[in-house]
Scaffold this motif. Structure first.
Motif, PDB file in Angstrom:
ATOM      1  N   UNK A  18       0.839  -1.201   0.000  1.00 51.59           N
ATOM      2  CA  UNK A  18       0.000   0.000   0.000  1.00 51.59           C
ATOM      3  C   UNK A  18       0.878   1.257   0.000  1.00 51.59           C
ATOM      4  N   UNK A  19       0.479   2.247  -0.779  1.00 55.34           N
ATOM      5  CA  UNK A  19       1.195   3.519  -0.823  1.00 55.34           C
ATOM      6  C   UNK A  19       0.715   4.376   0.333  1.00 55.34           C
ATOM      7  N   UNK A  20       1.635   4.821   1.204  1.00 50.78           N
ATOM      8  CA  UNK A  20       1.198   5.708   2.282  1.00 50.78           C
ATOM      9  C   UNK A  20       0.758   7.051   1.687  1.00 50.78           C
ATOM     10  N   UNK A  21      -0.282   7.636   2.235  1.00 47.52           N
ATOM     11  CA  UNK A  21      -0.721   8.943   1.770  1.00 47.52           C
ATOM     12  C   UNK A  21      -1.642   8.849   0.574  1.00 47.52           C
ATOM     13  N   UNK A  22      -1.559   9.848  -0.260  1.00 46.40           N
ATOM     14  CA  UNK A  22      -2.506  10.049  -1.343  1.00 46.40           C
ATOM     15  C   UNK A  22      -1.755  10.112  -2.679  1.00 46.40           C
ATOM     16  N   UNK A  23      -2.376   9.573  -3.713  1.00 43.23           N
ATOM     17  CA  UNK A  23      -1.808   9.635  -5.056  1.00 43.23           C
ATOM     18  C   UNK A  23      -2.813  10.336  -5.968  1.00 43.23           C
ATOM     19  N   UNK A  36      -6.492   7.321  -1.966  1.00 44.17           N
ATOM     20  CA  UNK A  36      -5.669   6.976  -0.805  1.00 44.17           C
ATOM     21  C   UNK A  36      -5.492   5.455  -0.750  1.00 44.17           C
ATOM     22  N   UNK A  37      -5.837   4.783  -1.853  1.00 49.36           N
ATOM     23  CA  UNK A  37      -5.771   3.316  -1.896  1.00 49.36           C
ATOM     24  C   UNK A  37      -4.830   2.811  -2.984  1.00 49.36           C
ATOM     25  N   UNK A  38      -3.842   3.626  -3.367  1.00 50.03           N
ATOM     26  CA  UNK A  38      -2.884   3.195  -4.391  1.00 50.03           C
ATOM     27  C   UNK A  38      -1.951   2.121  -3.846  1.00 50.03           C
ATOM     28  N   UNK A  47      12.252   1.878 -11.467  1.00 49.92           N
ATOM     29  CA  UNK A  47      11.670   2.827 -10.508  1.00 49.92           C
ATOM     30  C   UNK A  47      10.315   2.304 -10.014  1.00 49.92           C
ATOM     31  N   UNK A  48       9.925   2.642  -8.782  1.00 51.61           N
ATOM     32  CA  UNK A  48       8.612   2.219  -8.270  1.00 51.61           C
ATOM     33  C   UNK A  48       7.482   2.767  -9.149  1.00 51.61           C
ATOM     34  N   UNK A  49       6.409   1.995  -9.261  1.00 51.42           N
ATOM     35  CA  UNK A  49       5.254   2.379 -10.077  1.00 51.42           C
ATOM     36  C   UNK A  49       4.015   2.419  -9.186  1.00 51.42           C
ATOM     37  N   UNK A  50       3.227   3.490  -9.330  1.00 50.62           N
ATOM     38  CA  UNK A  50       1.976   3.624  -8.595  1.00 50.62           C
ATOM     39  C   UNK A  50       0.844   2.980  -9.393  1.00 50.62           C
ATOM     40  N   UNK A  51       0.114   2.095  -8.740  1.00 47.00           N
ATOM     41  CA  UNK A  51      -1.073   1.479  -9.323  1.00 47.00           C
ATOM     42  C   UNK A  51      -2.285   2.042  -8.585  1.00 47.00           C
ATOM     43  N   UNK A  52      -3.162   2.712  -9.336  1.00 51.45           N
ATOM     44  CA  UNK A  52      -4.328   3.393  -8.782  1.00 51.45           C
ATOM     45  C   UNK A  52      -5.568   2.534  -9.035  1.00 51.45           C
ATOM     46  N   UNK A 114       4.913   8.136 -16.308  1.00 64.11           N
ATOM     47  CA  UNK A 114       5.196   9.459 -15.749  1.00 64.11           C
ATOM     48  C   UNK A 114       5.676  10.480 -16.775  1.00 64.11           C
ATOM     49  N   UNK A 115       6.023  10.038 -17.978  1.00 61.23           N
ATOM     50  CA  UNK A 115       6.387  10.996 -19.025  1.00 61.23           C
ATOM     51  C   UNK A 115       5.165  11.415 -19.853  1.00 61.23           C
ATOM     52  N   UNK A 116       3.988  10.841 -19.542  1.00 63.68           N
ATOM     53  CA  UNK A 116       2.765  11.188 -20.277  1.00 63.68           C
ATOM     54  C   UNK A 116       1.750  11.911 -19.391  1.00 63.68           C
ATOM     55  N   UNK A 117       1.723  11.563 -18.118  1.00 60.74           N
ATOM     56  CA  UNK A 117       0.867  12.225 -17.135  1.00 60.74           C
ATOM     57  C   UNK A 117       1.718  12.549 -15.916  1.00 60.74           C
ATOM     58  N   UNK A 118       1.159  13.351 -15.011  1.00 54.69           N
ATOM     59  CA  UNK A 118       1.871  13.676 -13.768  1.00 54.69           C
ATOM     60  C   UNK A 118       1.380  12.741 -12.673  1.00 54.69           C
ATOM     61  N   UNK A 119       2.301  12.059 -12.020  1.00 51.74           N
ATOM     62  CA  UNK A 119       1.983  11.174 -10.904  1.00 51.74           C
ATOM     63  C   UNK A 119       2.483  11.860  -9.634  1.00 51.74           C
ATOM     64  N   UNK A 120       1.534  12.262  -8.763  1.00 52.77           N
ATOM     65  CA  UNK A 120       1.875  12.922  -7.514  1.00 52.77           C
ATOM     66  C   UNK A 120       1.641  11.979  -6.355  1.00 52.77           C
ATOM     67  N   UNK A 121       2.656  11.800  -5.511  1.00 57.91           N
ATOM     68  CA  UNK A 121       2.498  11.039  -4.277  1.00 57.91           C
ATOM     69  C   UNK A 121       2.597  12.057  -3.141  1.00 57.91           C
ATOM     70  N   UNK A 122       1.469  12.258  -2.449  1.00 57.18           N
ATOM     71  CA  UNK A 122       1.368  13.286  -1.417  1.00 57.18           C
ATOM     72  C   UNK A 122       1.361  12.626  -0.058  1.00 57.18           C
ATOM     73  N   UNK A 123       1.935  13.294   0.927  1.00 57.26           N
ATOM     74  CA  UNK A 123       1.958  12.759   2.292  1.00 57.26           C
ATOM     75  C   UNK A 123       0.541  12.644   2.841  1.00 57.26           C
TER      76      UNK A 123
END
Length: 124
Positions: A18-23, A36-38, A47-52, A114-123
Motif C-alpha cells: 500500500x502507498x502511504x498517503x494520497x496519489x 488513498x488506496x494506491x 523505478x517504483x510504479x503507482x497502481x491506482x 510518468x512521461x505522459x501524465x503527472x503522478x503525484x504522491x502526497x503525504x
C-alpha cells in the motif's frame, strides 16, 4: 505458444505494498485520479510504479486502446488513453486485468507513464 508465469525471486524481486498517503494523477492541469488506496509496485531495479484503483479514476477520460503487452512476471497488459479538453494522451496507462498470482493485488488497478501524465504522491 504456451506462456508460463515467472515467479519473482531474489534475482528479480517484485513487491506490492500500500502507498502511504494520497496519489493524484493529472493530465495537464486536470486531475483524472485521486486516491488513498494506491499500491506501489517495486520490480527489480526499475523505478517504483503507482497502481491506482480503477474505481478512483475518472471514467469519462478513459478509453481502452488496442495496445497490449506481455510481462512474464505480471501477465497480459491492456492500455488506456486519456482524453481531456486539452487533447488525447495515447496509451497513458496500463492495467493487468488478470495479473498473475504473485502480483494479484494489482488487478483492478491502473499504472501510468510518468512521461505522459503527472503522478503525484502526497503525504498523508
Amino acid at each position: 505458444m504456451s506462456r508460463h508465469p515467472k515467479v519473482p525471486d531474489a534475482l528479480h524481486p517484485i513487491t506490492v505494498t500500500p502507498t502511504p498517503g494520497r496519489v493524484r494523477i493529472l493530465a495537464g492541469d486536470q486531475v483524472i485520479a485521486d486516491t488513498t488506496a494506491a499500491l506501489t509496485l517495486r520490480e527489480s531495479t526499475y523505478p517504483p510504479v503507482q497502481y491506482v484503483p480503477l474505481a478512483d479514476v475518472d471514467p469519462a477520460v478513459l478509453s481502452a486502446t488496442s495496445t497490449s503487452t506481455y510481462c512474464p512476471f505480471k501477465g497480459d497488459a491492456s492500455y488506456y488513453s486519456v482524453t481531456t479538453p486539452s487533447g488525447t494522451i495515447a496509451d497513458a496507462g496500463w492495467t493487468y486485468p488478470e495479473a498473475y498470482e504473485a502480483v494479484a493485488d494489482i488487478r483492478g488497478h491502473v499504472a501510468w507513464y510518468p512521461d505522459r501524465v503527472t503522478v503525484e504522491v502526497l503525504d498523508a
